[in-house]
Design a protein around this motif. Structure first.
Motif, mmCIF file in Angstrom:
data_model
loop_
_atom_site.group_PDB
_atom_site.id
_atom_site.type_symbol
_atom_site.label_atom_id
_atom_site.label_comp_id
_atom_site.label_asym_id
_atom_site.label_seq_id
_atom_site.Cartn_x
_atom_site.Cartn_y
_atom_site.Cartn_z
ATOM 1 N N SER A 32 17.670 21.338 -18.737
ATOM 2 C CA SER A 32 17.226 19.728 -19.215
ATOM 3 C C SER A 32 16.163 19.590 -20.228
ATOM 4 O O SER A 32 15.276 20.807 -20.489
ATOM 5 N N TYR A 51 10.280 12.789 -21.125
ATOM 6 C CA TYR A 51 11.578 12.444 -20.135
ATOM 7 C C TYR A 51 11.580 10.390 -20.308
ATOM 8 O O TYR A 51 10.121 10.571 -19.746
ATOM 9 N N THR A 74 18.702 14.633 -22.000
ATOM 10 C CA THR A 74 19.121 14.898 -20.480
ATOM 11 C C THR A 74 18.417 14.313 -20.075
ATOM 12 O O THR A 74 18.642 14.874 -18.136
ATOM 13 N N LEU A 134 19.309 14.014 -15.383
ATOM 14 C CA LEU A 134 19.840 14.820 -15.210
ATOM 15 C C LEU A 134 18.594 15.723 -14.203
ATOM 16 O O LEU A 134 18.924 15.853 -12.707
#
Length: 508
Positions: A119, A45, A123, A126
């Motif tokens: 997610s 992430y 993404t 999010l």
């Protein structure tokens, strides 16, 4: 009738114990962010923010400071929303009652967990709404549970602090997600499971929680949920009156019929907000909360710096921090016992119960401020093994802070304004907590990653928290002097809250 009374007793204990489990496993998971952040980094992430950089000696390394800053922003926004939206949530709770507030909280919480479950690294954005929804939904679960303390009169503060301690300890849930992830269980699977647990929250809402509110003081024979027979409804919406309505059998809160008595004037919401008690309590809460939020939000970068980037050591200390959070549920009730220690003892002649409660709160407020100062000093010291002590002091202070905050508001202000005052207090403190992000940016930029000067500044700022217990102590001393010299008030003793029961002294 005896069976009815036994049923009520069992229901109250089920409500208490299931509420502790709910707060412990769900309500405050957002504060386990350091553990979840470790997993999110592994999952990639915000990984696109990491860039290759060249060190002073010509070595090439991966610079992920922008990734850390983005994660810090996610937590800053979530912690801000957690507190700031407590204000409208408090009004919602006071106006529409427990069921409406809990249904909103469950909806937000489930939406947040589902967003993370669906997610991925592509993404990553999010995370912003997801963590905020989890935070706001969790605080609503806490607010609706704290009123359960009203069912256990002499242990009211102890139970309020117990729930807040369970709220703090729930941050260990993200540690479990981290451990499961390292063991091969997908993070997404864990969040799907958390989403499915909403069935538990809904079951408690309709079977073990009141539809409106639990009043304080508790009327004799008060019941809630499915009642054993025909009774009358107690409605706390209008403070100071005995609101009695004819009630049919079934699922509403009730109390024995009482004739309407003389109305008692209650302090207005405005006068409470404009009191010195509210102002100094806000300062007390805000400075310590800012210290905690900055510590949690920057824990991963701090450990990375102190371990010189060793991922195994970072993981070990992250796990140690998360495990210590579990102790919050054990630490918090001690604060409640400190505040309830006068219960059952003889009060001074002319001393009201409200004044005795307020006097007992002084020690709790002082100890909380002292713990924060010691924690801040330890956290400011750039010595890795000392951080174990920082973790212990942090969880002790945090459990005292939030439990003491809710308990003090319930003591010093009218019960009918609790949701609004608690919400406003948390909302205003949330504005102050936004300073954590510029502090983080200052450390990453101008201070070249060294947080020493920011930590020293926060340690000095935490000294202002001592003003609040000193002010409450002075107020109680003045009340004691008035009791000793009743002739100064025309032969009568002025109660702690002025001429209005459970009110607070307004700004002079």
């Amino acid at each position: 009738m005896l069976g009815c009374m036994n049923g009520e007793r069992v229901r109250r204990w089920l409500t208490l114990s299931s509420g502790v489990v709910e707060c412990l496993c769900f309500a405050g998971v957002v504060f386990g962010w350091a553990s979840l952040m470790f997993v999110l980094k592994v999952e990639g992430y915000f990984g696109y923010l990491c860039v290759n950089a060249t060190g002073p000696n010509g070595t090439v390394y991966t610079d992920c400071s922008s990734q850390d800053e983005q994660f810090s922003l996610v937590f800053t926004i979530a912690s801000f929303m957690n507190n700031f939206l407590t204000l409208p949530n408090g009004f919602l709770f006071d106006r529409f009652g427990t069921t409406a507030a809990r249904l909103l909280g469950i909806s937000l919480y489930t939406t947040g967990t589902l967003l993370i479950a669906f997610s991925n690294a592509a993404t990553s954005l999010l995370l912003f709404p997801a963590l905020s929804f989890i935070a706001v939904g969790g605080i609503l679960l806490l607010i609706t549970n704290m009123q359960v303390g009203n069912l256990f009169g002499s242990h009211r503060s102890t139970i309020i602090t117990l729930y807040n301690g369970a709220f703090d300890s729930s941050s260990v849930i993200f540690l479990i997600v981290k451990v499961l992830s390292e063991g091969g269980v997908s993070m997404h699977t864990s969040f799907f499971f958390l989403s499915a647990c909403s069935v538990i929250h809904l079951t408690r809402t309709f079977l073990l929680m009141p539809r409106t509110h639990i009043p304080h003081p508790l009327p004799e024979g008060y019941t809630y949920g499915l009642s054993c027979g025909q009774s009358e409804t107690f409605s706390p919406e209008e403070p100071g009156e005995n609101n009695v309505h004819v009630q049919s059998e079934g699922g509403a809160e009730s109390a024995p019929f009482q004739p309407v008595s003389t109305k008692t004037e209650v302090a207005s919401f405005r006068s409470c907000v404009l009191s010195w008690f509210f102002l100094w309590h806000l300062v007390w809460l805000s400075v310590m909360q800012l210290r905690h939020y900055l510590f949690i939000g920057t824990l991963n970068p701090m450990l990375t710096r102190l371990t010189h980037g060793d991922p195994a050591l970072v993981s070990r200390y992250t796990n140690a921090f998360a495990i210590t959070q579990l102790c919050g549920v054990l630490c918090a009730p001690w604060n409640g016992l400190i505040m309830d220690r006068h219960k059952g003892k003889r009060r001074a002649p002319g001393e009201s119960e409200e004044e005795a409660d307020l006097r007992s709160a002084v020690l709790s407020l002082f100890l909380t401020a002292l713990q924060c100062l010691l924690f801040s000093i330890c956290a400011s010291t750039p010595f890795l093994p000392l951080q174990y002590l920082s973790f212990a002091l942090q969880v002790l202070n945090r459990s005292f802070l939030y439990g003491g905050n809710a308990a003090f508001i319930s003591i010093a202000f009218p019960t009918c304004h609790f949701g609004k005052l608690y919400g406003l207090m948390m909302a205003l403190s949330a504005v102050v907590s936004l300073l954590q992000y510029p502090c983080f940016a200052l450390v990453k930029g101008l201070l070249d990653g060294d947080p020493l000067y920011v930590n020293i500044g926060l340690s000095i700022l935490s000294l202002t928290a001592f003003i609040h217990p000193f002010y409450v102590y002075v107020h109680c001393r003045r009340q004691a002097v008035r009791r000793e010299r009743p002739q100064a008030n025309g032969g009568t003793v002025t109660p702690v809250n002025g001429t209005r029961p459970r009110a607070v002294p307004t700004v002079s």
